[in-house]
Design a protein around this motif. Structure first.
Motif, PDB file in Angstrom:
ATOM      1  N   GLY A  30      34.408  43.176  41.599  1.00  0.00           N
ATOM      2  CA  GLY A  30      33.590  43.044  40.403  1.00  0.00           C
ATOM      3  C   GLY A  30      33.617  44.297  39.547  1.00  0.00           C
ATOM      4  O   GLY A  30      33.102  44.322  38.444  1.00  0.00           O
ATOM      5  N   GLU A  31      34.223  45.341  40.066  1.00  0.00           N
ATOM      6  CA  GLU A  31      34.337  46.609  39.333  1.00  0.00           C
ATOM      7  C   GLU A  31      35.676  46.747  38.619  1.00  0.00           C
ATOM      8  O   GLU A  31      35.905  47.722  37.910  1.00  0.00           O
ATOM      9  CB  GLU A  31      34.169  47.785  40.309  1.00  0.00           C
ATOM     10  CG  GLU A  31      32.817  47.811  41.015  1.00  0.00           C
ATOM     11  CD  GLU A  31      31.659  47.951  40.043  1.00  0.00           C
ATOM     12  OE1 GLU A  31      31.755  48.760  39.092  1.00  0.00           O
ATOM     13  OE2 GLU A  31      30.651  47.241  40.234  1.00  0.00           O
ATOM     14  N   GLU A  32      36.572  45.784  38.787  1.00  0.00           N
ATOM     15  CA  GLU A  32      37.899  45.861  38.183  1.00  0.00           C
ATOM     16  C   GLU A  32      37.809  45.769  36.665  1.00  0.00           C
ATOM     17  O   GLU A  32      36.874  45.186  36.130  1.00  0.00           O
ATOM     18  CB  GLU A  32      38.794  44.715  38.697  1.00  0.00           C
ATOM     19  CG  GLU A  32      39.131  44.802  40.160  1.00  0.00           C
ATOM     20  CD  GLU A  32      38.031  44.248  41.070  1.00  0.00           C
ATOM     21  OE1 GLU A  32      38.185  44.383  42.292  1.00  0.00           O
ATOM     22  OE2 GLU A  32      37.041  43.689  40.572  1.00  0.00           O
ATOM     23  N   GLU A  33      38.800  46.333  36.000  1.00  0.00           N
ATOM     24  CA  GLU A  33      38.866  46.263  34.539  1.00  0.00           C
ATOM     25  C   GLU A  33      39.699  45.065  34.079  1.00  0.00           C
ATOM     26  O   GLU A  33      40.069  44.985  32.922  1.00  0.00           O
ATOM     27  CB  GLU A  33      39.454  47.555  33.978  1.00  0.00           C
ATOM     28  CG  GLU A  33      38.537  48.748  34.188  1.00  0.00           C
ATOM     29  CD  GLU A  33      39.038  49.992  33.488  1.00  0.00           C
ATOM     30  OE1 GLU A  33      40.100  49.951  32.837  1.00  0.00           O
ATOM     31  OE2 GLU A  33      38.365  51.014  33.596  1.00  0.00           O
ATOM     32  N   TRP A  34      40.014  44.161  34.981  1.00  0.00           N
ATOM     33  CA  TRP A  34      40.799  42.978  34.651  1.00  0.00           C
ATOM     34  C   TRP A  34      40.111  41.750  35.210  1.00  0.00           C
ATOM     35  O   TRP A  34      39.229  41.837  36.038  1.00  0.00           O
ATOM     36  CB  TRP A  34      42.221  43.083  35.204  1.00  0.00           C
ATOM     37  CG  TRP A  34      42.277  43.237  36.694  1.00  0.00           C
ATOM     38  CD1 TRP A  34      42.287  42.222  37.624  1.00  0.00           C
ATOM     39  CD2 TRP A  34      42.302  44.443  37.437  1.00  0.00           C
ATOM     40  NE1 TRP A  34      42.312  42.732  38.889  1.00  0.00           N
ATOM     41  CE2 TRP A  34      42.329  44.113  38.810  1.00  0.00           C
ATOM     42  CE3 TRP A  34      42.311  45.798  37.083  1.00  0.00           C
ATOM     43  CZ2 TRP A  34      42.362  45.064  39.822  1.00  0.00           C
ATOM     44  CZ3 TRP A  34      42.341  46.746  38.101  1.00  0.00           C
ATOM     45  CH2 TRP A  34      42.377  46.369  39.440  1.00  0.00           C
ATOM     46  N   HIS A  35      40.542  40.605  34.700  1.00  0.00           N
ATOM     47  CA  HIS A  35      40.043  39.320  35.187  1.00  0.00           C
ATOM     48  C   HIS A  35      41.181  38.608  35.906  1.00  0.00           C
ATOM     49  O   HIS A  35      42.297  38.543  35.377  1.00  0.00           O
ATOM     50  CB  HIS A  35      39.573  38.436  34.022  1.00  0.00           C
ATOM     51  CG  HIS A  35      38.381  38.984  33.308  1.00  0.00           C
ATOM     52  ND1 HIS A  35      37.093  38.793  33.757  1.00  0.00           N
ATOM     53  CD2 HIS A  35      38.281  39.725  32.176  1.00  0.00           C
ATOM     54  CE1 HIS A  35      36.254  39.383  32.931  1.00  0.00           C
ATOM     55  NE2 HIS A  35      36.949  39.962  31.966  1.00  0.00           N
ATOM     56  N   VAL A  36      40.914  38.082  37.087  1.00  0.00           N
ATOM     57  CA  VAL A  36      41.893  37.276  37.803  1.00  0.00           C
ATOM     58  C   VAL A  36      41.594  35.821  37.473  1.00  0.00           C
ATOM     59  O   VAL A  36      40.472  35.347  37.632  1.00  0.00           O
ATOM     60  CB  VAL A  36      41.821  37.511  39.328  1.00  0.00           C
ATOM     61  CG1 VAL A  36      42.885  36.673  40.039  1.00  0.00           C
ATOM     62  CG2 VAL A  36      41.994  38.994  39.654  1.00  0.00           C
ATOM     63  N   ASP A  92      39.827  41.494  21.555  1.00  0.00           N
ATOM     64  CA  ASP A  92      39.443  42.245  22.747  1.00  0.00           C
ATOM     65  C   ASP A  92      39.536  41.345  23.985  1.00  0.00           C
ATOM     66  O   ASP A  92      39.749  40.136  23.896  1.00  0.00           O
ATOM     67  CB  ASP A  92      38.063  42.888  22.599  1.00  0.00           C
ATOM     68  CG  ASP A  92      36.919  41.886  22.516  1.00  0.00           C
ATOM     69  OD1 ASP A  92      37.063  40.731  22.975  1.00  0.00           O
ATOM     70  OD2 ASP A  92      35.855  42.260  22.003  1.00  0.00           O
ATOM     71  N   GLN A  93      39.375  41.952  25.133  1.00  0.00           N
ATOM     72  CA  GLN A  93      39.547  41.251  26.404  1.00  0.00           C
ATOM     73  C   GLN A  93      38.578  40.076  26.550  1.00  0.00           C
ATOM     74  O   GLN A  93      38.973  38.990  27.008  1.00  0.00           O
ATOM     75  CB  GLN A  93      39.383  42.231  27.569  1.00  0.00           C
ATOM     76  CG  GLN A  93      39.634  41.614  28.925  1.00  0.00           C
ATOM     77  CD  GLN A  93      39.255  42.541  30.050  1.00  0.00           C
ATOM     78  OE1 GLN A  93      38.198  43.169  30.006  1.00  0.00           O
ATOM     79  NE2 GLN A  93      40.106  42.643  31.048  1.00  0.00           N
ATOM     80  N   GLU A  94      37.334  40.252  26.192  1.00  0.00           N
ATOM     81  CA  GLU A  94      36.348  39.185  26.368  1.00  0.00           C
ATOM     82  C   GLU A  94      36.659  37.986  25.481  1.00  0.00           C
ATOM     83  O   GLU A  94      36.521  36.837  25.905  1.00  0.00           O
ATOM     84  CB  GLU A  94      34.926  39.702  26.143  1.00  0.00           C
ATOM     85  CG  GLU A  94      34.452  40.622  27.253  1.00  0.00           C
ATOM     86  CD  GLU A  94      34.585  40.015  28.655  1.00  0.00           C
ATOM     87  OE1 GLU A  94      34.138  38.866  28.874  1.00  0.00           O
ATOM     88  OE2 GLU A  94      35.143  40.685  29.545  1.00  0.00           O
ATOM     89  N   ALA A  95      37.085  38.235  24.248  1.00  0.00           N
ATOM     90  CA  ALA A  95      37.454  37.128  23.362  1.00  0.00           C
ATOM     91  C   ALA A  95      38.693  36.410  23.893  1.00  0.00           C
ATOM     92  O   ALA A  95      38.778  35.181  23.837  1.00  0.00           O
ATOM     93  CB  ALA A  95      37.690  37.639  21.936  1.00  0.00           C
ATOM     94  N   GLU A  96      39.633  37.163  24.434  1.00  0.00           N
ATOM     95  CA  GLU A  96      40.832  36.542  24.998  1.00  0.00           C
ATOM     96  C   GLU A  96      40.483  35.756  26.259  1.00  0.00           C
ATOM     97  O   GLU A  96      41.016  34.669  26.488  1.00  0.00           O
ATOM     98  CB  GLU A  96      41.908  37.591  25.276  1.00  0.00           C
ATOM     99  CG  GLU A  96      43.209  37.014  25.789  1.00  0.00           C
ATOM    100  CD  GLU A  96      43.942  36.089  24.811  1.00  0.00           C
ATOM    101  OE1 GLU A  96      45.007  35.590  25.199  1.00  0.00           O
ATOM    102  OE2 GLU A  96      43.467  35.832  23.682  1.00  0.00           O
TER     103      GLU A  96
END
Length: 127
Positions: free
Chosen positions: A102-108, A80-84
């Motif tokens: 802070g509401e985005e579904e992605w991490h920069v 999942d995204q958090e593990a990655e």
């Protein structure tokens, strides 16, 4: 007739360092070395479905001749995204602030030389 993206060129100060980072992130391998420049890509090599990346040594990557603002988007394939996100941070990525709410579904994030990229949420199939 159309074109297909076959390779990306990333100007950088330390091609070897970024080759290690991006190979670990993408599951790529070093395909070729030409002086200090390094080409990485899938084990199948150039011309497949996934583009290769050429990490080109320049004296000052921040002053490259092409000011095009380009960044990579990556998606997890086996977690999942958090593990990655945790894996990428361990590899040397760091959070980057480009004005997110802070509401985005992605991490920069930024790679070890500060090149920004986004970790998206959706898991996609490995090649």
């Amino acid at each position: 007739m159309s074109c297909r993206l076959s390779e990306l060129v990333l100007n950088c100060n330390d091609p070897a360092r970024l080759a290690d980072f991006w190979c670990a992130v993408l599951g790529y391998v070093v395909l070729d070395r030409d002086g200090e420049d390094i080409e990485i890509g899938p084990e199948s090599g150039f011309g497949g479905l996934a583009p290769t990346i050429i990490l080109a040594k320049v004296a000052d990557a921040g002053q490259a001749r092409n000011p095009l603002r380009l960044h990579f988007d990556v998606n997890p394939v086996d977690r999942d995204q958090e593990a990655e996100l945790e894996r990428l941070l361990t590899l040397g990525a760091r959070p980057a602030d480009v004005g997110q709410t802070g509401e985005e579904e992605w991490h920069v994030l930024a790679d070890p030389e500060g090149n920004e990229f986004c970790l998206l949420r959706r898991r996609i199939a490995d090649l």
